[in-house]
Design an enzyme around this catalytic site. Structure first.
Site, mmCIF file in Angstrom:
data_model
loop_
_atom_site.group_PDB
_atom_site.id
_atom_site.type_symbol
_atom_site.label_atom_id
_atom_site.label_comp_id
_atom_site.label_asym_id
_atom_site.label_seq_id
_atom_site.Cartn_x
_atom_site.Cartn_y
_atom_site.Cartn_z
ATOM 1 N N GLU A 121 0.957 -1.143 -0.113
ATOM 2 C CA GLU A 121 0.087 0.040 0.001
ATOM 3 C C GLU A 121 0.851 1.222 0.028
ATOM 4 O OE1 GLU A 121 -4.133 -0.642 2.381
ATOM 5 O OE2 GLU A 121 -2.311 -1.626 3.494
ATOM 6 N N GLU A 141 -4.336 -9.389 3.165
ATOM 7 C CA GLU A 141 -4.846 -9.316 4.463
ATOM 8 C C GLU A 141 -6.241 -10.227 4.722
ATOM 9 O OE1 GLU A 141 -2.828 -5.317 3.835
ATOM 10 O OE2 GLU A 141 -3.842 -6.773 2.631
#
Length: 268
Positions: A121, A141
């Protein structure tokens, strides 16, 4: 901070000189995993660098040659035991991503190995990405019953809707060449040349108009604002407080497959 020096702030090492700041995530023994404190430290560092007239480009990288960042530190996650601490963590993280995008100084990610979860990210948040030829990227995730909040918000703009869904839903790892094909990476170089190339690119940007770079960046990134931070913190906090998150972390620590419950609202 003044030019021609190196300082430390938490897990960050910040070196400045020749109009370029190099910010290094310095936890090589932990694959540069990101602690809850990292996000506040990064935001503060970006703010200070942006206020320095002689800094015109920033390189963000990781220590060592194995990982840019393996993502969030699982031990740090276990310290988030109540809704208040979870929301504070999510708010700091989302603000840090926003601060990278809003920083008037261009930020170049130099990916020196694994970029997973929050590490991937961070690459999405930066203005351009130079990757070592052995670099890999993933947003895993879902293994922990979570989603990459910023990755979902910005991923469609950077790599496209389908590629974002693929990475988010499968947790798949892609190499630097695949990352370049979908638009996440702009250049791939031999690992030994990574920092030199990223620094040279930063210096070439620094030699041009800083105002043009700042305005151009702001116009491109206009879509991610305060409203996005607010609702994403709500959603991410809800997930992180869920049983899925607890099961995902337990499975990881116990080295077993996770056993997630049925989707909320689904029929038994």
């Amino acid at each position: 901070m003044r030019a021609e020096q190196t300082i430390r702030r938490g897990d960050l090492a910040i070196a400045t000189g020749d109009c370029v700041a190099t910010v290094t995530i310095d936890r090589a023994n932990k694959h540069n995993a990101l602690t809850p404190a990292f996000w506040h430290d990064l935001s503060k560092t970006l703010g200070e660098l942006a206020a320095m007239d002689d800094i015109r480009a920033i390189v963000l990288t990781g220590a060592g040659d194995k990982a840019f960042s393996a993502g969030g530190d699982v031990g740090g996650f276990l310290e988030l035991k109540d809704e208040s601490s979870i929301r504070a963590f999510q708010t700091d993280a989302m603000h840090a991503f926003r601060d990278i995008e809003r920083c008037p100084v261009p930020v170049i990610a130099a990916i020196n190995g694994i970029a997973m979860g929050g590490g991937c990210e961070l690459a999405l948040a930066c203005d351009m990405v130079i990757a070592a030829d052995h670099a890999t990227f993933a947003m895993p995730e879902a293994r922990f019953g979570l989603v990459p909040g910023f990755g979902i918000l910005r991923g469609p703009d950077v790599i496209g809707i389908q590629a974002t869904k693929y990475l988010v839903m499968t947790g798949a790892t892609i190499d630097a060449h695949r990352a370049q094909a979908i638009g996440l990476v702009q250049e791939i170089v031999p690992a030994a040349d990574l920092i030199d190339r990223a620094t040279a690119l930063a210096q070439s940007i620094a030699a041009l108009s800083p105002n043009a770079a700042s305005v151009g960046k702001r116009m491109v990134n206009v879509a991610f604002g305060d409203d996005d931070v607010a609702w994403s913190v709500d959603e991410l906090s809800r997930l992180q407080a869920s049983p899925d998150r607890a099961e995902g972390i337990a499975a990881f620590l116990e080295r077993r497959p996770a056993r997630f419950a049925a989707r909320a609202g689904a029929s038994a």
